[in-house]
Motif scaffolding. Structure first.
Motif, PDB file in Angstrom:
ATOM      1  N   LEU A   1      -0.138   2.411  -7.103  1.00 10.38           N
ATOM      2  CA  LEU A   1      -0.416   1.735  -5.842  1.00 10.38           C
ATOM      3  C   LEU A   1       0.741   1.943  -4.877  1.00 10.38           C
ATOM      4  CD1 LEU A   1      -1.991  -1.658  -6.977  1.00 10.38           C
ATOM      5  CD2 LEU A   1      -3.142   0.446  -6.302  1.00 10.38           C
ATOM      6  N   SER A   2       0.415   2.023  -3.597  1.00 11.15           N
ATOM      7  CA  SER A   2       1.429   2.282  -2.571  1.00 11.15           C
ATOM      8  C   SER A   2       1.499   1.118  -1.586  1.00 11.15           C
ATOM      9  CB  SER A   2       1.073   3.562  -1.807  1.00 11.15           C
ATOM     10  OG  SER A   2      -0.096   3.337  -1.036  1.00 11.15           O
ATOM     11  N   GLU A   3       2.418   1.210  -0.658  1.00 14.77           N
ATOM     12  CA  GLU A   3       2.533   0.189   0.388  1.00 14.77           C
ATOM     13  C   GLU A   3       1.259   0.152   1.238  1.00 14.77           C
ATOM     14  OE1 GLU A   3       6.199   0.772   2.493  1.00 14.77           O
ATOM     15  OE2 GLU A   3       7.398   0.312   0.723  1.00 14.77           O
ATOM     16  N   ARG A   4       0.563   1.252   1.331  1.00 12.23           N
ATOM     17  CA  ARG A   4      -0.720   1.285   2.039  1.00 12.23           C
ATOM     18  C   ARG A   4      -1.718   0.363   1.339  1.00 12.23           C
ATOM     19  NH1 ARG A   4      -4.450   4.835   0.670  1.00 12.23           N
ATOM     20  NH2 ARG A   4      -6.345   4.763   1.844  1.00 12.23           N
ATOM     21  N   HIS A   5      -1.705   0.381   0.019  1.00 17.01           N
ATOM     22  CA  HIS A   5      -2.573  -0.517  -0.744  1.00 17.01           C
ATOM     23  C   HIS A   5      -2.171  -1.977  -0.523  1.00 17.01           C
ATOM     24  CE1 HIS A   5      -3.070   3.298  -3.096  1.00 17.01           C
ATOM     25  NE2 HIS A   5      -4.332   2.934  -2.897  1.00 17.01           N
TER      26      HIS A   5
ATOM     27  N   LYS B   1      -3.585  -7.192   1.234  1.00 13.29           N
ATOM     28  CA  LYS B   1      -3.162  -8.382   1.978  1.00 13.29           C
ATOM     29  C   LYS B   1      -4.316  -8.942   2.809  1.00 13.29           C
ATOM     30  CE  LYS B   1       0.757 -10.290   4.317  1.00 13.29           C
ATOM     31  NZ  LYS B   1       1.661 -10.865   3.360  1.00 13.29           N
ATOM     32  N   GLU B   2      -5.157  -8.052   3.327  1.00 12.99           N
ATOM     33  CA  GLU B   2      -6.324  -8.486   4.099  1.00 12.99           C
ATOM     34  C   GLU B   2      -7.293  -9.297   3.241  1.00 12.99           C
ATOM     35  OE1 GLU B   2      -8.199  -5.238   6.150  1.00 12.99           O
ATOM     36  OE2 GLU B   2      -6.289  -4.518   6.929  1.00 12.99           O
ATOM     37  N   LEU B   3      -7.209  -9.134   1.924  1.00 15.26           N
ATOM     38  CA  LEU B   3      -8.060  -9.873   0.990  1.00 15.26           C
ATOM     39  C   LEU B   3      -7.340 -11.101   0.434  1.00 15.26           C
ATOM     40  CD1 LEU B   3      -9.490  -6.818  -0.973  1.00 15.26           C
ATOM     41  CD2 LEU B   3     -10.680  -8.190   0.747  1.00 15.26           C
ATOM     42  N   GLY B   4      -6.143 -11.370   0.952  1.00 12.19           N
ATOM     43  CA  GLY B   4      -5.375 -12.523   0.496  1.00 12.19           C
ATOM     44  C   GLY B   4      -4.548 -12.257  -0.745  1.00 12.19           C
ATOM     45  N   ILE B   5      -4.343 -10.982  -1.059  1.00 12.59           N
ATOM     46  CA  ILE B   5      -3.583 -10.595  -2.251  1.00 12.59           C
ATOM     47  C   ILE B   5      -2.231 -10.043  -1.810  1.00 12.59           C
ATOM     48  CG2 ILE B   5      -3.534  -9.040  -4.238  1.00 12.59           C
ATOM     49  CD1 ILE B   5      -6.666  -9.112  -4.038  1.00 12.59           C
TER      50      ILE B   5
END
Length: 69
Positions: free
Chosen positions: A30-34, A39-43
């Motif tokens: 996983l990358s910073e893009r992920h 984050k948009e999903l609250g994660i």
């Protein structure tokens, strides 16, 4: 505990507590893009991802899959 290929190289010497508080990009693959997408999903952390109800449901289905054969 050694986390080997579970986490990015920079996180291999960290404790489980530190990794759970880390952004999802601490996980191998996983990358910073992920991070931004999740984050948009609250994660915001590895713990959030592991406790996300949809991830838990998917994991349960994967675990039960072999029993359905």
């Amino acid at each position: 505990m050694k986390f080997g290929k579970l986490v990015d190289k920079a996180w291999e010497d960290k404790s489980a507590e530190e990794i759970l508080a880390a952004p999802p990009s601490a996980l191998e693959g996983l990358s910073e893009r992920h991070d931004a997408i999740l984050k948009e999903l609250g994660i915001s952390t590895v713990a959030d991802l592991g406790n996300w109800k949809y991830a838990q449901r998917a994991a349960a289905l994967v675990a039960l899959g072999p029993l359905d054969k």
